[in-house]
Design a protein around this motif. Structure first.
Motif, PDB file in Angstrom:
ATOM      1  N   HIS A   1       0.817  -1.216   0.000  1.00  0.00           N
ATOM      2  CA  HIS A   1       0.000   0.000   0.000  1.00  0.00           C
ATOM      3  C   HIS A   1       0.851   1.266   0.000  1.00  0.00           C
ATOM      4  N   LEU A   2       2.165   1.153  -0.007  1.00  0.00           N
ATOM      5  CA  LEU A   2       3.039   2.317  -0.066  1.00  0.00           C
ATOM      6  C   LEU A   2       2.840   3.076  -1.379  1.00  0.00           C
ATOM      7  N   THR A   3       3.209   4.337  -1.383  1.00  0.00           N
ATOM      8  CA  THR A   3       3.129   5.152  -2.594  1.00  0.00           C
ATOM      9  C   THR A   3       3.824   4.449  -3.763  1.00  0.00           C
ATOM     10  N   GLY A   4       3.106   4.327  -4.891  1.00  0.00           N
ATOM     11  CA  GLY A   4       3.673   3.705  -6.078  1.00  0.00           C
ATOM     12  C   GLY A   4       3.581   2.204  -6.115  1.00  0.00           C
ATOM     13  N   GLN A   5       3.108   1.582  -5.050  1.00  0.00           N
ATOM     14  CA  GLN A   5       3.000   0.128  -4.997  1.00  0.00           C
ATOM     15  C   GLN A   5       1.617  -0.327  -5.484  1.00  0.00           C
ATOM     16  N   PRO A   6       1.460  -1.613  -5.825  1.00  0.00           N
ATOM     17  CA  PRO A   6       0.246  -2.082  -6.508  1.00  0.00           C
ATOM     18  C   PRO A   6      -1.067  -1.812  -5.782  1.00  0.00           C
ATOM     19  N   LEU A   7      -1.064  -1.853  -4.434  1.00  0.00           N
ATOM     20  CA  LEU A   7      -2.315  -1.687  -3.700  1.00  0.00           C
ATOM     21  C   LEU A   7      -2.555  -0.262  -3.217  1.00  0.00           C
TER      22      LEU A   7
ATOM     23  N   GLY B   1      13.187  -1.948   4.891  1.00  0.00           N
ATOM     24  CA  GLY B   1      11.891  -1.570   4.331  1.00  0.00           C
ATOM     25  C   GLY B   1      11.594  -2.341   3.058  1.00  0.00           C
ATOM     26  N   TRP B   2      10.323  -2.306   2.660  1.00  0.00           N
ATOM     27  CA  TRP B   2       9.870  -3.063   1.497  1.00  0.00           C
ATOM     28  C   TRP B   2      10.456  -2.524   0.202  1.00  0.00           C
ATOM     29  N   ARG B   3      10.498  -1.207   0.049  1.00  0.00           N
ATOM     30  CA  ARG B   3      11.005  -0.642  -1.201  1.00  0.00           C
ATOM     31  C   ARG B   3      12.485  -0.952  -1.382  1.00  0.00           C
ATOM     32  N   SER B   4      13.234  -0.882  -0.297  1.00  0.00           N
ATOM     33  CA  SER B   4      14.660  -1.214  -0.391  1.00  0.00           C
ATOM     34  C   SER B   4      14.848  -2.671  -0.788  1.00  0.00           C
ATOM     35  N   TYR B   5      13.993  -3.525  -0.290  1.00  0.00           N
ATOM     36  CA  TYR B   5      14.067  -4.938  -0.670  1.00  0.00           C
ATOM     37  C   TYR B   5      13.757  -5.119  -2.155  1.00  0.00           C
ATOM     38  N   LEU B   6      12.726  -4.416  -2.661  1.00  0.00           N
ATOM     39  CA  LEU B   6      12.375  -4.539  -4.076  1.00  0.00           C
ATOM     40  C   LEU B   6      13.467  -3.971  -4.993  1.00  0.00           C
ATOM     41  N   ASN B   7      14.219  -3.006  -4.480  1.00  0.00           N
ATOM     42  CA  ASN B   7      15.286  -2.379  -5.273  1.00  0.00           C
ATOM     43  C   ASN B   7      16.625  -3.065  -5.091  1.00  0.00           C
ATOM     44  N   ARG B   8      16.625  -4.295  -4.582  1.00  0.00           N
ATOM     45  CA  ARG B   8      17.871  -4.965  -4.217  1.00  0.00           C
ATOM     46  C   ARG B   8      18.636  -5.481  -5.425  1.00  0.00           C
TER      47      ARG B   8
ATOM     48  N   GLY C   1      14.478  -6.513  17.109  1.00  0.00           N
ATOM     49  CA  GLY C   1      13.766  -5.840  16.039  1.00  0.00           C
ATOM     50  C   GLY C   1      14.562  -4.698  15.446  1.00  0.00           C
ATOM     51  N   THR C   2      14.027  -4.120  14.370  1.00  0.00           N
ATOM     52  CA  THR C   2      14.671  -3.034  13.641  1.00  0.00           C
ATOM     53  C   THR C   2      13.603  -2.024  13.245  1.00  0.00           C
ATOM     54  N   ALA C   3      13.993  -0.757  13.057  1.00  0.00           N
ATOM     55  CA  ALA C   3      13.090   0.256  12.530  1.00  0.00           C
ATOM     56  C   ALA C   3      12.827  -0.026  11.053  1.00  0.00           C
ATOM     57  N   ILE C   4      11.552  -0.024  10.660  1.00  0.00           N
ATOM     58  CA  ILE C   4      11.137  -0.340   9.302  1.00  0.00           C
ATOM     59  C   ILE C   4      10.496   0.896   8.664  1.00  0.00           C
ATOM     60  N   GLU C   5      10.878   1.189   7.422  1.00  0.00           N
ATOM     61  CA  GLU C   5      10.303   2.335   6.712  1.00  0.00           C
ATOM     62  C   GLU C   5       8.775   2.213   6.684  1.00  0.00           C
ATOM     63  N   THR C   6       8.100   3.321   7.006  1.00  0.00           N
ATOM     64  CA  THR C   6       6.643   3.326   7.142  1.00  0.00           C
ATOM     65  C   THR C   6       6.071   4.615   6.566  1.00  0.00           C
ATOM     66  N   GLU C   7       4.947   4.498   5.893  1.00  0.00           N
ATOM     67  CA  GLU C   7       4.152   5.672   5.525  1.00  0.00           C
ATOM     68  C   GLU C   7       2.907   5.701   6.400  1.00  0.00           C
ATOM     69  N   VAL C   8       2.559   6.883   6.892  1.00  0.00           N
ATOM     70  CA  VAL C   8       1.340   7.069   7.657  1.00  0.00           C
ATOM     71  C   VAL C   8       0.361   7.847   6.789  1.00  0.00           C
ATOM     72  N   TRP C   9      -0.800   7.236   6.538  1.00  0.00           N
ATOM     73  CA  TRP C   9      -1.838   7.844   5.719  1.00  0.00           C
ATOM     74  C   TRP C   9      -3.000   8.266   6.606  1.00  0.00           C
ATOM     75  N   ARG C  10      -3.698   9.307   6.189  1.00  0.00           N
ATOM     76  CA  ARG C  10      -4.929   9.727   6.844  1.00  0.00           C
ATOM     77  C   ARG C  10      -6.089   9.380   5.918  1.00  0.00           C
ATOM     78  N   LEU C  11      -7.124   8.755   6.471  1.00  0.00           N
ATOM     79  CA  LEU C  11      -8.271   8.388   5.664  1.00  0.00           C
ATOM     80  C   LEU C  11      -9.529   8.412   6.504  1.00  0.00           C
ATOM     81  N   PRO C  12     -10.681   8.533   5.862  1.00  0.00           N
ATOM     82  CA  PRO C  12     -11.926   8.530   6.638  1.00  0.00           C
ATOM     83  C   PRO C  12     -12.056   7.251   7.455  1.00  0.00           C
ATOM     84  N   ALA C  13     -12.589   7.387   8.651  1.00  0.00           N
ATOM     85  CA  ALA C  13     -12.726   6.216   9.513  1.00  0.00           C
ATOM     86  C   ALA C  13     -13.584   5.143   8.860  1.00  0.00           C
ATOM     87  N   GLU C  14     -14.633   5.570   8.141  1.00  0.00           N
ATOM     88  CA  GLU C  14     -15.469   4.602   7.457  1.00  0.00           C
ATOM     89  C   GLU C  14     -14.664   3.851   6.401  1.00  0.00           C
TER      90      GLU C  14
END
Length: 561
Positions: free
Chosen positions: A435-441, A543-550, A483-496
């Motif tokens: 669900h990250l920016t630019g990703q399929p979902l 993070g996921w993007r770094s893994y995809l760009n490996r 554990g490790t810090a993982i790249e994250t995006e925080v989105w705002r969306l309607p509660a519904e």
């Protein structure tokens, strides 16, 4: 380290950090809880389906938990239950873990959270103010992030007022939807077991496991004509005196419902407020004496050790109410209920402030009965009228939570929750993968009206795994140590929108609380531990993007298949 065990350890560390001993009556020994958590992780790894695995909850101290005394906040009343109350047993069977039993207004008599020999439970955000009662410890345990959800009870509003004061959700189901077996009664004929959570989806998920098939014949619900939600509201003058800023906050909540497409009309609140006064001022309080009155009388004769004087006065004062007064009050209540249901008519819900104000500890101490009576103005009539209700946060006033509730006919619980989603204009969602920016979902978020708030990382307590899914996506799991810090995006969306997203979320993904680098917690996508058995650990990429760009780069040290 296994997921549930690490969450238990993090919870006990949090309990120590917040230093609020008045929340608990009995906190289970950490080693015992870790052993239970380890057994759950082993069952999940072996293929068991435990939908609540890793979820931690607390139980109000008038509900039976096997292995802990049930006291109802009166040590002399304590007994050792032979088994969990059914609501507790059902949650544990689904994989949830009990941390302990929580403080309450003694014998569930009060809306203030101060009537306990274990001390007053202070508000989660302002310790000078009350937490609300009687389910005080449960609400504050959720608000402070000690547990994911907690059980309370509600006779006069005890599952809703504490939710409003602490900025969380409180679901008060239709009477009989959730069994009250194994619960010390306050007024047995109208008691309900309730659930607190930080988000509406979390509360609904827990309630789904607690509920039973209706124990009584379902009444015919009014036929609902097509169209937008129809919300009833009283004229502001009928709300009585409210704290400064609360009338404006209430009007804003109604405005949000209108903005979501609902229609609003006025109703006469009089039958609701008149019935609310009857709960303590009329003969119905006699049922509290039926529940524990003989015990209270005996304890008073022996010196009254551990009895809260206000609670004792309420219960013993009900001893001598004549039977004819009860029958008269029943007739009057039936007439008021008929008027109230007529006022609701074709409305889907009644919108009210959950309480008229949020008093300080000092104000309650100065006038314990008067302050408590004021707090029940909008909540006391709900169970007397056999209605369902949901209490949700609706903003802030002067930096403190403001809450409203939606009330509707029996067995409209799901409808009320759907309407309530529109009252929370936006919520946060942490995403780390598809669900990250630019990703399929990501288009799923955009279609729900989501907007990117910020890019950050999780707290360094997670690991990331590449799952075998289509489209490819990662699984985020909380591990605590290691554990490790993982790249994250925080989105705002309607509660519904979050509710709609959750309804289509495929396994093994789950919605849970994600801790961010700044220490805050927001809802986010996590992964069931059972899906990690053959998944590649990609934590080392950050993070996921770094893994995809490996491509073309060597695998980081510590990554494994």
């Amino acid at each position: 380290m296994s997921t549930t065990v690490s969450r238990v350890r993090a919870a006990y560390a949090r309990v120590d950090a917040v230093d609020r001993p008045e929340i608990w009556i009995d906190l289970r020994p950490r080693a015992e809880v870790e052993a239970e958590a380890r057994a759950i992780d082993e069952r999940v790894a072996a293929g068991a389906h435990l939908p609540l695995a890793g979820r931690l909850f607390a139980v109000k101290g008038n509900i039976d938990v096997a292995g802990l005394p049930t006291t109802a906040a009166c040590p002399a009343y304590a007994y050792q239950p032979a088994a969990d109350a059914p609501v507790v047993a059902r949650l544990r069977a689904a994989g949830a873990v009990v941390l302990g039993t929580t403080n309450l207004d003694q014998f569930a008599t009060g809306l203030v959270g101060t009537r306990s020999p274990h001390g007053a439970v202070r508000g989660a955000l302002d310790p000078a103010r009350i937490s609300g009662g009687s389910s005080s410890g449960s609400a504050v345990a959720v608000a402070l992030g000690l547990v994911d959800f907690a059980l309370g009870t509600d006779t006069a509003g005890s599952g809703r007022v504490p939710a409003a004061f602490n900025g969380i959700v409180g679901l008060k189901p239709t009477r009989g939807l959730v069994p009250t077996t194994g619960v010390v009664p306050a007024c047995a004929s109208i008691d309900c077991v309730t659930v607190f959570a930080r988000t509406l989806p979390e509360a609904e998920q827990a309630l789904a496991f607690m509920a039973s098939p209706p124990g009584r014949e379902l009444p015919p619900l009014p036929r609902r004509a097509p169209g937008p939600w129809r919300i009833a509201v009283p004229a502001l003058g009928q709300l009585g005196e409210l704290d400064d800023g609360w009338a404006e906050a209430y009007e804003a909540a109604a405005g949000r419902l209108v903005a979501s497409g609902a229609s609003v009309r006025t109703l006469d609140l009089t039958p609701f407020t008149e019935a609310a006064a009857m709960l303590y001022e009329g003969a119905f309080v006699a049922e509290r004496y039926t529940a524990v009155g003989s015990f209270v009388d005996k304890l008073i004769r022996e010196g009254g050790d551990g009895l809260d004087p206000t609670v004792a006065g309420i219960i013993t004062g009900a001893r001598d109410i004549p039977a004819h007064r009860l029958f008269a009050d029943q007739d009057r209540l039936a007439a008021l209920r008929a008027r109230a249901l007529a006022e609701l008519a074709d409305a889907d819900a009644l919108l009210l402030p959950t309480a008229p104000g949020h008093p300080t500890l000092a104000e309650v101490a100065a006038d314990p009965l008067g302050t408590n009576a004021r707090l029940g103005r909008f909540t006391n009539s709900t169970n007397l009228f056999d209605l369902a209700a949901v209490a949700v946060p609706a903003g802030e006033v002067n930096g403190l939570p403001f809450g409203v509730m939606l009330i509707g006919p029996a067995f409209t619980d799901e409808r009320l929750a759907r309407i309530a989603r529109a009252l929370q204009p936006e919520t946060s969602l942490a995403v780390v993968g598809a669900h990250l920016t630019g990703q399929p979902l990501n288009p799923q978020l955009l279609a729900l009206g989501a907007r990117l708030d910020r890019t950050t990382t999780t707290a360094p307590v997670y690991r990331l795994h590449a799952l075998h899914t289509a489209p490819p996506k990662p699984g985020l799991v909380h591990v605590g140590e290691g554990g490790t810090a993982i790249e994250t995006e925080v989105w705002r969306l309607p509660a519904e929108g979050l509710g709609r997203l959750l309804a289509t979320l495929p396994r093994p993904m789950t919605l849970g609380s994600v801790e961010l680098a700044d220490g805050s917690n927001v809802p986010g996508f996590l992964c069931e531990p059972s899906a990690l058995e053959e998944a590649e650990d990609i934590t080392g990429y950050g993070g996921w993007r770094s893994y995809l760009n490996r491509a073309g780069s060597s695998r980081p040290q510590g990554a494994r298949d």
